[in-house]
Design an enzyme around this catalytic site. Structure first.
Site, PDB file in Angstrom:
ATOM      1  N   ASN A 270     -24.839  -8.434  61.017  1.00 29.65           N
ATOM      2  CA  ASN A 270     -24.233  -8.738  59.722  1.00 29.65           C
ATOM      3  C   ASN A 270     -25.047  -9.864  59.120  1.00 29.65           C
ATOM      4  O   ASN A 270     -25.141 -10.942  59.719  1.00 29.65           O
ATOM      5  CB  ASN A 270     -22.774  -9.169  59.939  1.00 29.65           C
ATOM      6  CG  ASN A 270     -22.151  -9.739  58.688  1.00 29.65           C
ATOM      7  OD1 ASN A 270     -22.529  -9.373  57.573  1.00 29.65           O
ATOM      8  ND2 ASN A 270     -21.205 -10.645  58.860  1.00 29.65           N
ATOM      9  N   GLY A 271     -25.667  -9.623  57.959  1.00 28.70           N
ATOM     10  CA  GLY A 271     -26.491 -10.666  57.348  1.00 28.70           C
ATOM     11  C   GLY A 271     -27.763 -10.071  56.776  1.00 28.70           C
ATOM     12  O   GLY A 271     -27.865  -8.859  56.601  1.00 28.70           O
TER      13      GLY A 271
ATOM     14  N   ARG B  85     -14.098  -5.106  55.130  1.00 27.06           N
ATOM     15  CA  ARG B  85     -15.348  -5.819  54.856  1.00 27.06           C
ATOM     16  C   ARG B  85     -16.443  -4.895  54.334  1.00 27.06           C
ATOM     17  O   ARG B  85     -17.547  -5.346  54.040  1.00 27.06           O
ATOM     18  CB  ARG B  85     -15.853  -6.493  56.135  1.00 27.06           C
ATOM     19  CG  ARG B  85     -14.911  -7.541  56.665  1.00 27.06           C
ATOM     20  CD  ARG B  85     -15.383  -8.025  58.017  1.00 27.06           C
ATOM     21  NE  ARG B  85     -16.546  -8.857  57.907  1.00 27.06           N
ATOM     22  CZ  ARG B  85     -16.531 -10.169  57.775  1.00 27.06           C
ATOM     23  NH1 ARG B  85     -15.395 -10.802  57.740  1.00 27.06           N
ATOM     24  NH2 ARG B  85     -17.640 -10.851  57.685  1.00 27.06           N
TER      25      ARG B  85
ATOM     26  N   TRP C 207     -21.922  -2.571  55.154  1.00 25.07           N
ATOM     27  CA  TRP C 207     -21.883  -2.642  53.698  1.00 25.07           C
ATOM     28  C   TRP C 207     -23.314  -2.939  53.298  1.00 25.07           C
ATOM     29  O   TRP C 207     -23.784  -4.053  53.444  1.00 25.07           O
ATOM     30  CB  TRP C 207     -20.931  -3.757  53.252  1.00 25.07           C
ATOM     31  CG  TRP C 207     -20.470  -3.564  51.864  1.00 25.07           C
ATOM     32  CD1 TRP C 207     -19.513  -2.700  51.424  1.00 25.07           C
ATOM     33  CD2 TRP C 207     -20.953  -4.245  50.704  1.00 25.07           C
ATOM     34  NE1 TRP C 207     -19.382  -2.799  50.070  1.00 25.07           N
ATOM     35  CE2 TRP C 207     -20.240  -3.724  49.604  1.00 25.07           C
ATOM     36  CE3 TRP C 207     -21.922  -5.209  50.474  1.00 25.07           C
ATOM     37  CZ2 TRP C 207     -20.459  -4.164  48.305  1.00 25.07           C
ATOM     38  CZ3 TRP C 207     -22.135  -5.642  49.191  1.00 25.07           C
ATOM     39  CH2 TRP C 207     -21.415  -5.126  48.112  1.00 25.07           C
TER      40      TRP C 207
ATOM     41  N   LYS D 146      -9.630  -1.248  40.699  1.00 25.78           N
ATOM     42  CA  LYS D 146     -10.847  -2.016  40.961  1.00 25.78           C
ATOM     43  C   LYS D 146     -12.058  -1.309  40.371  1.00 25.78           C
ATOM     44  O   LYS D 146     -12.942  -1.932  39.811  1.00 25.78           O
ATOM     45  CB  LYS D 146     -11.021  -2.168  42.479  1.00 25.78           C
ATOM     46  CG  LYS D 146     -12.267  -2.940  42.898  1.00 25.78           C
ATOM     47  CD  LYS D 146     -12.125  -4.396  42.557  1.00 25.78           C
ATOM     48  CE  LYS D 146     -13.357  -5.215  42.814  1.00 25.78           C
ATOM     49  NZ  LYS D 146     -13.422  -6.384  41.920  1.00 25.78           N
TER      50      LYS D 146
ATOM     51  N   GLU E  54      -5.022 -10.186  32.933  1.00 30.27           N
ATOM     52  CA  GLU E  54      -4.968  -9.059  33.868  1.00 30.27           C
ATOM     53  C   GLU E  54      -4.139  -9.356  35.117  1.00 30.27           C
ATOM     54  O   GLU E  54      -3.547  -8.457  35.688  1.00 30.27           O
ATOM     55  CB  GLU E  54      -6.361  -8.543  34.231  1.00 30.27           C
ATOM     56  CG  GLU E  54      -7.221  -9.449  35.072  1.00 30.27           C
ATOM     57  CD  GLU E  54      -8.597  -8.822  35.398  1.00 30.27           C
ATOM     58  OE1 GLU E  54      -8.653  -7.609  35.646  1.00 30.27           O
ATOM     59  OE2 GLU E  54      -9.591  -9.567  35.411  1.00 30.27           O
TER      60      GLU E  54
ATOM     61  N   CYS F 173     -20.735  -7.057  56.290  1.00 32.93           N
ATOM     62  CA  CYS F 173     -20.453  -6.004  57.254  1.00 32.93           C
ATOM     63  C   CYS F 173     -19.456  -6.596  58.222  1.00 32.93           C
ATOM     64  O   CYS F 173     -19.192  -7.786  58.209  1.00 32.93           O
ATOM     65  CB  CYS F 173     -21.690  -5.636  58.053  1.00 32.93           C
ATOM     66  SG  CYS F 173     -23.110  -5.253  57.061  1.00 32.93           S
TER      67      CYS F 173
ATOM     68  N   LYS G  89      -9.161 -12.835  32.704  1.00 33.15           N
ATOM     69  CA  LYS G  89      -8.624 -13.139  34.036  1.00 33.15           C
ATOM     70  C   LYS G  89      -7.135 -13.401  33.936  1.00 33.15           C
ATOM     71  O   LYS G  89      -6.359 -12.874  34.712  1.00 33.15           O
ATOM     72  CB  LYS G  89      -9.295 -14.383  34.650  1.00 33.15           C
ATOM     73  CG  LYS G  89     -10.674 -14.228  35.225  1.00 33.15           C
ATOM     74  CD  LYS G  89     -10.775 -13.379  36.456  1.00 33.15           C
ATOM     75  CE  LYS G  89     -10.936 -11.939  36.103  1.00 33.15           C
ATOM     76  NZ  LYS G  89     -12.220 -11.379  35.929  1.00 33.15           N
TER      77      LYS G  89
ATOM     78  N   HIS H 292     -10.484 -18.340  10.911  1.00 30.24           N
ATOM     79  CA  HIS H 292     -10.422 -17.070  10.190  1.00 30.24           C
ATOM     80  C   HIS H 292      -9.247 -16.216  10.629  1.00 30.24           C
ATOM     81  O   HIS H 292      -9.269 -15.003  10.462  1.00 30.24           O
ATOM     82  CB  HIS H 292     -11.750 -16.323  10.355  1.00 30.24           C
ATOM     83  CG  HIS H 292     -12.922 -17.125   9.895  1.00 30.24           C
ATOM     84  ND1 HIS H 292     -13.114 -17.456   8.571  1.00 30.24           N
ATOM     85  CD2 HIS H 292     -13.931 -17.711  10.585  1.00 30.24           C
ATOM     86  CE1 HIS H 292     -14.205 -18.203   8.474  1.00 30.24           C
ATOM     87  NE2 HIS H 292     -14.723 -18.392   9.685  1.00 30.24           N
TER      88      HIS H 292
ATOM     89  N   GLU I 230     -13.849 -14.221  29.168  1.00 30.19           N
ATOM     90  CA  GLU I 230     -13.606 -13.933  30.586  1.00 30.19           C
ATOM     91  C   GLU I 230     -12.363 -14.684  31.092  1.00 30.19           C
ATOM     92  O   GLU I 230     -11.560 -14.134  31.852  1.00 30.19           O
ATOM     93  CB  GLU I 230     -14.851 -14.289  31.403  1.00 30.19           C
ATOM     94  CG  GLU I 230     -14.717 -14.164  32.907  1.00 30.19           C
ATOM     95  CD  GLU I 230     -14.405 -12.763  33.420  1.00 30.19           C
ATOM     96  OE1 GLU I 230     -14.465 -11.798  32.627  1.00 30.19           O
ATOM     97  OE2 GLU I 230     -14.074 -12.642  34.607  1.00 30.19           O
TER      98      GLU I 230
HETATM   99  C1  G6P Z   1     -12.488  -2.712  36.279  1.00 32.88           C
HETATM  100  C2  G6P Z   1     -12.333  -3.950  37.138  1.00 32.88           C
HETATM  101  C3  G6P Z   1     -13.049  -5.127  36.500  1.00 32.88           C
HETATM  102  C4  G6P Z   1     -14.490  -4.785  36.254  1.00 32.88           C
HETATM  103  C5  G6P Z   1     -14.661  -3.501  35.452  1.00 32.88           C
HETATM  104  C6  G6P Z   1     -16.079  -3.013  35.472  1.00 32.88           C
HETATM  105  O1  G6P Z   1     -11.782  -2.885  35.093  1.00 32.88           O
HETATM  106  O2  G6P Z   1     -10.964  -4.252  37.310  1.00 32.88           O
HETATM  107  O3  G6P Z   1     -12.956  -6.250  37.345  1.00 32.88           O
HETATM  108  O4  G6P Z   1     -15.109  -5.822  35.575  1.00 32.88           O
HETATM  109  O5  G6P Z   1     -13.872  -2.455  36.005  1.00 32.88           O
HETATM  110  O6  G6P Z   1     -16.382  -2.619  36.765  1.00 32.88           O
HETATM  111  P1  G6P Z   1     -17.827  -2.597  37.386  1.00 32.88           P
HETATM  112  O7  G6P Z   1     -17.604  -2.142  38.798  1.00 32.88           O
HETATM  113  O8  G6P Z   1     -18.626  -1.593  36.598  1.00 32.88           O
HETATM  114  O9  G6P Z   1     -18.400  -3.954  37.296  1.00 32.88           O
END
Ligand code: G6P
Length: 613
Positions: free
Chosen positions: A104-105, A29, A78, A608, A493, A4, A490, A509, A486
């Site tokens: 906040n916490g 935040r 938040w 996002k 993307e 928060c 990363k 293969h 993963e």
């Molecule tokens: C988008 C984001 C990813 C995330 C995915 C799933 O592609 O860019 O970073 O892993 O959605 O999102 P979620 O909020 O369901 O974890």
């Protein structure tokens, strides 16, 4: 934990919009609700208002022209405990509406404190952990100054806090305190502010005093003083903040993604907080209590997620099958919802989502619910659709994640899956000895993460060497196979380099045909049960002239004779190693992307939270 943003102002100006402007700078935040309390000198009363949603909602609700005051506190929330709603928004108050507090916490021991206060007749108006604070302060307020009442209340509290408090009975001051949540004082000319980070105060001053854990500060129009929980006076130096506003929001980091990578030790700690019973080798997951009886009946698990959360699910499969002995299948939400999945009332469907708003995951949840499965969430955003629509769940408590590429949410998801493995595994025959070993090792993860972050410069050097390659292969086996996926995700993307993640056993293969001197491989080769196999794969690649960056266990110097570049990761249990082996891959992707000049926090074509199908 960044959950928060809080702000307080006391000084020569009496237009409360000064607080509103400062709060807006903390909106990044989190913004599920917000609120204000201010002492109106003319009316000798406290004005307070709260609103659900963005800060602009609060802005609309408050009659700014009609209120005046030079002592005020505000918060943008938040949620962690209690859904986002007006009653759960801050400030929280005591029974008599004298004391107003923003926080906040997380107050870990709020349940027993709340029970005690209820027995004494206190009236609670929210579902939050925070609300115990104004009521505890109320207990002492009649007898003591506000700062002493706050001190006595905080002595009873376990958890993390940055707080700001005002009181009608002891006006013209703000009391602020800190324990493991960021809080600072902005030092102006005849005006003082308290805030979660410098971005809130920069419009007024760049002189700040960072509070330390245990500090209790009293701010008045003419100055401030700080003492600790034992009343010992503390001297704290003022610092000149040289950051601009945007930099300050990023905590001085060049990108939110880098800041979030660095927040991982705390995010992991917050995911674990209050959830491990170490000497029993057990996990305590309060969010699953309501479905505890049904959890005993389940005979299979389906994990459903998208993107990075899906990769967390894959690691979860390895954990749950090996240590909880339950068959697990992992699905992309977008596949699950369009095929004819077979589930019944004995199926546990686990939905992993940072945002809790991913359209495909929500649709899959609907499908699984219709088929009678027990549906739980591992969700970071409190009160989100998936959190609301599942039967029960575990929150990540990783704090808001802003960079599009998920980092701290991922390691937090893995941590929660490890806790879930204990929670489901122990009643199903996982031995005490194993449970205890896992629990003890989970506690060490934040420290391991810190050790890896210290190698940032060295990882940046490796990034510099490899930044111009067009293609990359990421390899791993067993627990670290999903980490190869993963790592590749990363990199692609955020840097737009082509990257492919594979189970190392599969390269023969097909993909081995791609390898030559222009096609580097990142190999996750921890000293674990599949190390020898990984080493053979690395040798196969070297034999074809492919450059290799190896991620391996600290002390495994031998690998330097085979791989071109090596990054070391502390030794931990095989099942937990993905939680730390993924961090160097995040840093590698980050630096390659940053060196290529990419827009790291907002990669092209991506969002996002994908709220469309
Ligand atoms: C988008 C984001 C990813 C995330 C995915 C799933 O592609 O860019 O970073 O892993 O959605 O999102 P979620 O909020 O369901 O974890």
């Amino acid at each position: 934990m960044d959950m928060c943003g809080i702000v307080g102002y006391i000084g020569k100006q009496n237009d409360p919009r000064i607080g509103l402007e400062a709060l807006k700078r903390l909106e990044y935040r989190g913004y599920d609700s917000s609120g204000i309390a201010l002492f109106d000198d003319e009316k000798n009363a406290i004005f307070a208002e709260k609103a659900v949603g963005k800060i602009s909602e609060l802005e609309k609700k408050v009659p700014w022209d009609a209120i005046r005051g030079s002592c005020l506190i505000l918060q943008t929330r938040w949620a962690t405990h209690g859904a986002p709603s007006a009653k759960n928004a801050h400030p929280h108050i005591d029974c008599k509406r004298n004391i107003y507090l923003v926080h906040n916490g997380i107050i870990e021991n709020y349940k027993p404190l709340k029970e005690k206060l209820l027995r004494k007749g206190h009236i609670f108006r929210s579902e939050t952990d925070t609300e115990v604070l104004p009521h505890l302060i109320e207990e002492y307020a009649a007898q003591y100054t506000l700062e002493e009442a706050v001190r006595r209340a905080l002595q009873l509290v376990k958890g993390t806090y940055g707080i700001a408090v005002i009181s009608k009975k002891d006006p013209h001051k703000i009391v602020a305190a800190r324990m493991a949540s960021p809080l600072l004082i902005g030092v102006g000319n005849d005006e003082y502010m308290v805030a979660s980070d410098p971005s809130a105060v920069l419009a007024h001053t760049n002189r700040v005093v960072y509070l330390e854990d245990g500090d209790i500060a009293v701010l008045t129009k003419s100055g401030f003083r700080i003492a600790d929980l034992n009343r010992k006076a503390q001297e704290r130096q003022a610092h000149e903040v040289e950051w601009g506003l945007e930099e300050a929001q990023k905590g001085g980091y060049a990108h939110f993604m880098l800041k979030e990578i660095y927040e991982q030790p705390e995010a992991i700690e917050n995911s674990i907080r209050g959830r491990l019973i170490q000497d029993e080798g057990m996990a305590r997951l309060g969010g699953l209590e309501p479905v505890k009886a049904r959890l005993r009946e389940i005979d299979k698990v389906r994990i459903i997620a998208c993107g990075t959360a899906y990769h967390a699910g894959l690691v979860g499969k390895y954990m749950l099958e090996e240590y909880a002995g339950i068959p697990v299948e992992v699905d992309f939400a977008s596949e699950f919802r369009y095929r004819k999945p077979i589930l019944d009332k004995n199926t546990l469907a686990v939905f992993i989502s940072q945002s809790g708003e991913t359209a495909d995951t929500i649709a899959a949840l609907r499908e699984a619910k219709e088929k009678g499965a027990l549906c739980i969430g591992i969700v970071n955003t409190v009160g989100s659709s998936i959190a609301r629509d599942t039967h029960a769940g575990v929150y990540n408590h990783a704090g808001p994640e802003i960079g599009v590429a998920s980092t701290k949410a991922f390691t937090s998801q893995l941590t929660v899956l490890a806790l879930l493995t204990l929670y489901l595994g122990r009643p199903r025959g996982m031995s005490y000895v194993f449970g205890e070993r896992i629990a003890k090792e989970i506690v060490r993860l934040p420290q391991f993460a810190r050790l890896i972050l210290r190698q940032n410069n060295q990882i940046k050097k490796i990034a510099l060497k490899y930044k111009d390659y067009a293609n990359f292969l990421f390899l791993g086996r067993k627990y670290n196979y999903p980490i190869a996926l993963e790592g590749a995700l990363k990199l692609k993307e955020i840097s737009y380099a082509h990257a492919e993640g594979l189970s190392a056993g599969e390269i023969k293969h097909g993909s081995l045909a791609l390898i030559d001197k222009n096609f580097p491989t990142v190999a996750i080769a921890m000293k674990d049960s599949v190390y020898e196999k990984m080493l053979s794969n690395i040798e196969e690649i070297k034999a074809r002239g492919g450059p290799v960056i190896a991620i391996t266990t600290t002390g495994n110097k031998k690998i330097e004779g085979v791989a071109d570049d090596v990054i070391y990761v502390p030794k931990t249990l095989e099942m937990l190693s993905p939680i730390i082996s993924t961090i160097p891959l995040q840093l590698l992707a980050y630096h390659i992307a940053a060196l290529r000049g990419c827009d790291v926090d907002k990669p092209r074509n991506l969002a996002k939270s994908v709220t469309v199908e």
